[in-house]
Design a protein around this motif. Structure first.
Motif, PDB file in Angstrom:
ATOM      1  N   GLY A   1       0.709  -1.034   0.081  1.00 22.56           N
ATOM      2  CA  GLY A   1       0.006   0.062  -0.074  1.00 22.56           C
ATOM      3  C   GLY A   1       0.862   1.285  -0.021  1.00 22.56           C
ATOM      4  O   GLY A   1       2.039   1.187   0.436  1.00 22.56           O
ATOM      5  N   ALA A   2       0.242   2.514  -0.169  1.00 20.22           N
ATOM      6  CA  ALA A   2       1.175   3.747  -0.448  1.00 20.22           C
ATOM      7  C   ALA A   2       1.451   3.806   1.151  1.00 20.22           C
ATOM      8  O   ALA A   2       0.752   3.877   1.908  1.00 20.22           O
ATOM      9  CB  ALA A   2       0.152   4.733  -0.865  1.00 20.22           C
ATOM     10  N   GLY A   3       2.622   4.529   1.170  1.00 22.20           N
ATOM     11  CA  GLY A   3       3.062   4.942   2.290  1.00 22.20           C
ATOM     12  C   GLY A   3       3.073   6.443   2.447  1.00 22.20           C
ATOM     13  O   GLY A   3       2.483   7.068   1.713  1.00 22.20           O
ATOM     14  N   VAL A   4       3.814   7.264   3.054  1.00 20.60           N
ATOM     15  CA  VAL A   4       3.784   8.613   3.055  1.00 20.60           C
ATOM     16  C   VAL A   4       4.550   9.189   2.140  1.00 20.60           C
ATOM     17  O   VAL A   4       5.657   8.556   1.967  1.00 20.60           O
ATOM     18  CB  VAL A   4       4.290   9.046   4.939  1.00 20.60           C
ATOM     19  N   SER A   5       4.078  10.080   1.663  1.00 27.17           N
ATOM     20  CA  SER A   5       4.789  10.500   0.470  1.00 27.17           C
ATOM     21  C   SER A   5       5.288  12.110   0.632  1.00 27.17           C
ATOM     22  O   SER A   5       4.495  12.891   1.372  1.00 27.17           O
ATOM     23  CB  SER A   5       4.126  10.405  -0.842  1.00 27.17           C
ATOM     24  N   GLN A   6       6.276  12.406   0.244  1.00 28.28           N
ATOM     25  CA  GLN A   6       6.974  13.867   0.524  1.00 28.28           C
ATOM     26  C   GLN A   6       7.165  14.492  -0.961  1.00 28.28           C
ATOM     27  O   GLN A   6       7.633  13.777  -1.817  1.00 28.28           O
ATOM     28  CB  GLN A   6       7.910  13.954   1.468  1.00 28.28           C
ATOM     29  N   SER A   7       7.254  16.020  -1.128  1.00 25.43           N
ATOM     30  CA  SER A   7       7.485  16.570  -2.288  1.00 25.43           C
ATOM     31  C   SER A   7       7.778  17.772  -1.951  1.00 25.43           C
ATOM     32  O   SER A   7       7.116  18.613  -1.050  1.00 25.43           O
ATOM     33  CB  SER A   7       6.425  16.372  -3.440  1.00 25.43           C
ATOM     34  N   PRO A   8       8.886  18.605  -2.776  1.00 22.47           N
ATOM     35  CA  PRO A   8       9.792  17.683  -3.635  1.00 22.47           C
ATOM     36  C   PRO A   8      10.849  16.908  -2.607  1.00 22.47           C
ATOM     37  O   PRO A   8      11.079  16.984  -1.758  1.00 22.47           O
ATOM     38  CB  PRO A   8      10.428  18.842  -4.199  1.00 22.47           C
ATOM     39  N   SER A   9      11.495  16.077  -3.641  1.00 18.77           N
ATOM     40  CA  SER A   9      12.526  15.248  -2.566  1.00 18.77           C
ATOM     41  C   SER A   9      13.775  16.365  -2.379  1.00 18.77           C
ATOM     42  O   SER A   9      14.518  16.071  -1.672  1.00 18.77           O
ATOM     43  CB  SER A   9      12.798  14.216  -3.726  1.00 18.77           C
ATOM     44  N   ASN A  10      13.859  17.027  -3.392  1.00 11.55           N
ATOM     45  CA  ASN A  10      15.181  17.890  -3.155  1.00 11.55           C
ATOM     46  C   ASN A  10      14.724  19.470  -3.513  1.00 11.55           C
ATOM     47  O   ASN A  10      13.764  19.538  -4.378  1.00 11.55           O
ATOM     48  CB  ASN A  10      16.267  17.324  -4.050  1.00 11.55           C
ATOM     49  N   LYS A  11      15.162  20.281  -2.843  1.00 12.98           N
ATOM     50  CA  LYS A  11      14.726  21.764  -3.100  1.00 12.98           C
ATOM     51  C   LYS A  11      16.014  22.433  -2.670  1.00 12.98           C
ATOM     52  O   LYS A  11      16.615  22.590  -1.584  1.00 12.98           O
ATOM     53  CB  LYS A  11      13.733  22.186  -2.197  1.00 12.98           C
ATOM     54  N   VAL A  12      16.500  23.119  -3.733  1.00 10.71           N
ATOM     55  CA  VAL A  12      17.645  24.147  -3.572  1.00 10.71           C
ATOM     56  C   VAL A  12      17.065  25.331  -3.717  1.00 10.71           C
ATOM     57  O   VAL A  12      16.338  25.936  -4.781  1.00 10.71           O
ATOM     58  CB  VAL A  12      18.737  24.148  -4.802  1.00 10.71           C
ATOM     59  N   THR A  13      17.372  26.498  -2.850  1.00 11.41           N
ATOM     60  CA  THR A  13      16.829  27.668  -2.846  1.00 11.41           C
ATOM     61  C   THR A  13      17.743  28.785  -2.158  1.00 11.41           C
ATOM     62  O   THR A  13      18.746  28.310  -1.804  1.00 11.41           O
ATOM     63  CB  THR A  13      15.519  27.851  -1.972  1.00 11.41           C
ATOM     64  N   GLU A  14      17.559  30.055  -2.664  1.00 11.77           N
ATOM     65  CA  GLU A  14      18.393  30.836  -2.158  1.00 11.77           C
ATOM     66  C   GLU A  14      17.946  31.821  -0.930  1.00 11.77           C
ATOM     67  O   GLU A  14      16.764  31.740  -0.408  1.00 11.77           O
ATOM     68  CB  GLU A  14      18.496  32.208  -3.244  1.00 11.77           C
ATOM     69  N   LYS A  15      18.862  32.121  -0.209  1.00  8.20           N
ATOM     70  CA  LYS A  15      18.814  32.640   1.052  1.00  8.20           C
ATOM     71  C   LYS A  15      17.756  33.861   1.025  1.00  8.20           C
ATOM     72  O   LYS A  15      17.862  34.765  -0.135  1.00  8.20           O
ATOM     73  CB  LYS A  15      20.130  33.195   1.859  1.00  8.20           C
ATOM     74  N   GLY A  16      16.594  33.819   1.873  1.00  5.59           N
ATOM     75  CA  GLY A  16      15.721  34.886   1.851  1.00  5.59           C
ATOM     76  C   GLY A  16      14.339  34.632   1.133  1.00  5.59           C
ATOM     77  O   GLY A  16      13.538  35.075   1.160  1.00  5.59           O
ATOM     78  N   LYS A  17      14.571  33.467   0.451  1.00  2.36           N
ATOM     79  CA  LYS A  17      13.328  32.987  -0.436  1.00  2.36           C
ATOM     80  C   LYS A  17      12.455  32.236   0.479  1.00  2.36           C
ATOM     81  O   LYS A  17      12.856  31.662   1.510  1.00  2.36           O
ATOM     82  CB  LYS A  17      13.878  32.247  -1.616  1.00  2.36           C
TER      83      LYS A  17
END
Lengths: 117, 112
Positions: A1-17
């Motif tokens: 069965g489906a487990g816990v899902s999360q998105s995105p798997s990776n996130k790169v952002t700039e400081k302040g965003k």
């Protein structure tokens, strides 16, 4: 069965965003938790939701962090004005509440790796 | 703060039993002993939990001392895939006390 899902798997952002991280718990699990794990550190509790009760926000590190859970299912963790120290893996977990309000084991998602440049 | 103490690391030969100790001398009567593990780059995985009786499931056995001040997680036949950080956690099973407080855990390395 489906487990816990999360998105995105990776996130790169700039400081302040601002960033939003999403968690889809296991269907029927009314308890939902957010944790984070910084590099080389243990897992740190952030916030907990159960049904329509007020969330336990005692683990949120600052007022830049907030979370909501819509319709008792999907949850979104928002970090405003991100800082480099926010870089971590953010993990979501859900749990089934059994008879007698007993909280069963937590099932974790794969996490979102956040990198703040 | 975590209410448990564990050794930092241990290793085990593949196919042998791995016995992971945990001290929780301040455990209260309504707190359970939980074990989770975290394989590299994955979320934590529930293994087993108990209150005072010994427990066994398909993954492991949990032995809790009579005074409940310590416990041992036993992986009966360790495999290379059991290499992970293992967390011993005490928690209540109700409401806001249900959140997990992770310590540093014990790093188990299973060698061929």
């Amino acid at each position: 069965g489906a487990g816990v899902s999360q998105s995105p798997s990776n996130k790169v952002t700039e400081k302040g965003k601002d960033v939003e991280l999403r968690c889809d718990p296991i269907s029927g699990h009314t308890a939902l938790y957010w944790y984070r794990q910084s590099l080389g550190q243990g897992l740190e509790f952030l916030i907990y939701f159960q049904g329509n009760s007020a969330p336990d926000k005692s683990g949120l590190p600052s007022d830049r962090f907030s979370a909501e859970r819509t319709g008792g299912s999907v949850s979104t963790l928002t970090i405003q004005r991100t800082q480099q120290e926010d870089s971590a893996v953010y993990l979501c977990a859900s749990s089934l509440i059994g008879r007698g309000a007993i909280y069963n084991e937590q099932f974790f998602g794969p996490g979102t790796r956040l990198t703040v440049l | 703060d975590a209410k448990t103490t564990q050794p930092t690391s241990m290793d085990c030969a593949e196919g042998r039993a791995a016995n992971l100790p945990c001290n929780h001398s301040t455990i209260s009567g309504n707190e359970y002993v939980y074990w989770y593990r975290q394989i590299h780059s994955q979320g934590p995985q529930y293994i087993i939990h108990g209150l005072k009786n010994n427990e066994t499931n398909e993954m492991a056995s949990l032995i809790i001392t009579e005074d409940r001040k310590s416990s041992t997680l036993i992986l009966p036949h360790a495999t290379l895939r059991d290499t992970a950080v293992y967390y011993c956690i005490v928690r209540q099973n109700t409401g806001a006390n249900s959140k997990l407080t992770f310590g540093k855990g014990i790093t188990l390395s299973v060698r061929p």
